[in-house]
Design an enzyme around this catalytic site. Sequence first.
Site, mmCIF file in Angstrom:
data_model
loop_
_atom_site.group_PDB
_atom_site.id
_atom_site.type_symbol
_atom_site.label_atom_id
_atom_site.label_comp_id
_atom_site.label_asym_id
_atom_site.label_seq_id
_atom_site.Cartn_x
_atom_site.Cartn_y
_atom_site.Cartn_z
ATOM 1 N N GLU A 86 58.599 46.461 30.815
ATOM 2 C CA GLU A 86 58.428 47.715 30.089
ATOM 3 C C GLU A 86 57.346 48.503 30.820
ATOM 4 O O GLU A 86 56.392 47.908 31.344
ATOM 5 C CB GLU A 86 57.983 47.428 28.655
ATOM 6 C CG GLU A 86 58.314 48.508 27.665
ATOM 7 C CD GLU A 86 59.684 48.353 27.030
ATOM 8 O OE1 GLU A 86 60.052 49.257 26.257
ATOM 9 O OE2 GLU A 86 60.373 47.355 27.307
ATOM 10 N N CYS B 107 62.123 50.884 29.032
ATOM 11 C CA CYS B 107 62.582 49.529 29.338
ATOM 12 C C CYS B 107 63.443 49.526 30.594
ATOM 13 O O CYS B 107 63.950 48.477 30.992
ATOM 14 C CB CYS B 107 63.367 48.950 28.158
ATOM 15 S SG CYS B 107 64.847 49.906 27.723
#
Length: 418
Positions: free
Chosen positions: A411, A375
């Site tokens: 992501e 992330c």
Amino acid sequence: WEIRVPLVLPGDLVRVSIFKNFDTELYSEADLIKVVRPSPDRIEPRCPLFGRCGGCQFQHMEIDYQRKWKTEFVRLGLESQNILPTTGTDETFEYRNKLTPHYEAPIKIGEDAYELQGIGFQQVACKDILDVEDCPIATPAINVKFKEVRATLHEQAEAGLLNNKKRRRRNRRSKNEDVGATILFREADNDPETGKPVIVTDFRKYMTTTIKGIKFRYMAGNFFQNNNYVVPLMVDAVLGAALVPVKSITGDDNNTKVPSYFIDCYCGSGLFALTASTKFKLCVGIEVNEKAIEEATENATANSITNCQFVAASAEAIFISPPALTIAGFENQKIQDFPREETVVVLDPPRKGCSGKFLEQLYEYGPQRIVYMSCGPATQARDAKGIVEVGGYDIICIQPFDLFPQTKHVECLMVFEK
């Protein structure tokens, strides 16, 4: 010299206010004052608070344009051209199944009279709370519950009931003060009897989310991904990468084998290990959060999964001092003894990335394949540099995911091969 301004697009003619210069890095930061002439690519944001609320940064762009920029952001961070386009789903609003608004302590406006100034999120330019009545990226069920709780909190504030939570400042000589709070709204699986969404507001309450047919039960305050539309895509990508046949240790291209061992580092409540369980002989997960490991172990049992074992420890412990396995057929086997050419290591660390100590142990073990979901593209780029230059791996694939449409967050999946 570069001037960095939020909420603008190429082609915009804007008026800005520079507030900070970085002489050594050769750029300035500025606030947007006015869009004098908009870019042809600019659209009207759906949320009337966009530009003031710090939650979203991209609502002034079409979704394809957002994903183009996210791909470019990953490309710049990784300094690589070999990047697949950012992928996502059609659910670009009303997708987020977790919301955590805040409020400050009510202020006194008269004798025994108090007022709650706002319930919402931090503003773009400061840490003050912006009052938010409805969040367009949250699920409809969460917004319904949010409105109910907002009304209750305002009533409690007027009665002085929210002014009894005290804390002391770090300076011991200062007096205790009233404080605000963070509220939780998290959407679980539908109620099996009513078929209606279940919204959990207690951080300590357990809830269930079903992903790829696996039921995950976890404490609402613990980490779990917040977009149930995109998470299945991420799971498919991780498993797809993990299951690609690998060459034999002899390097014979005609002698390939599908990996049999799956090590899930930073495993949380077991998302990747449990969804991978039907494809591998053995799955082992490690996570520093002991509560999450309890949840992962219970989730394996609840889903009748018998080839997964979960360990509560820091990630590097899985190689330094791993416990002996207790799974039938693998008793007393050590993780570092897994055959390297049959082992895939999956990494899904927090935003700060992997520790240097863990990466050193990973290089020494040298699994055939590393599948890294992140992330934090900046820290992933840092770790990828070491995996390639020190670990001796090649980058096979880079796939960004639009887990949070309308925001700057992305992501990213990277696959490395020996």
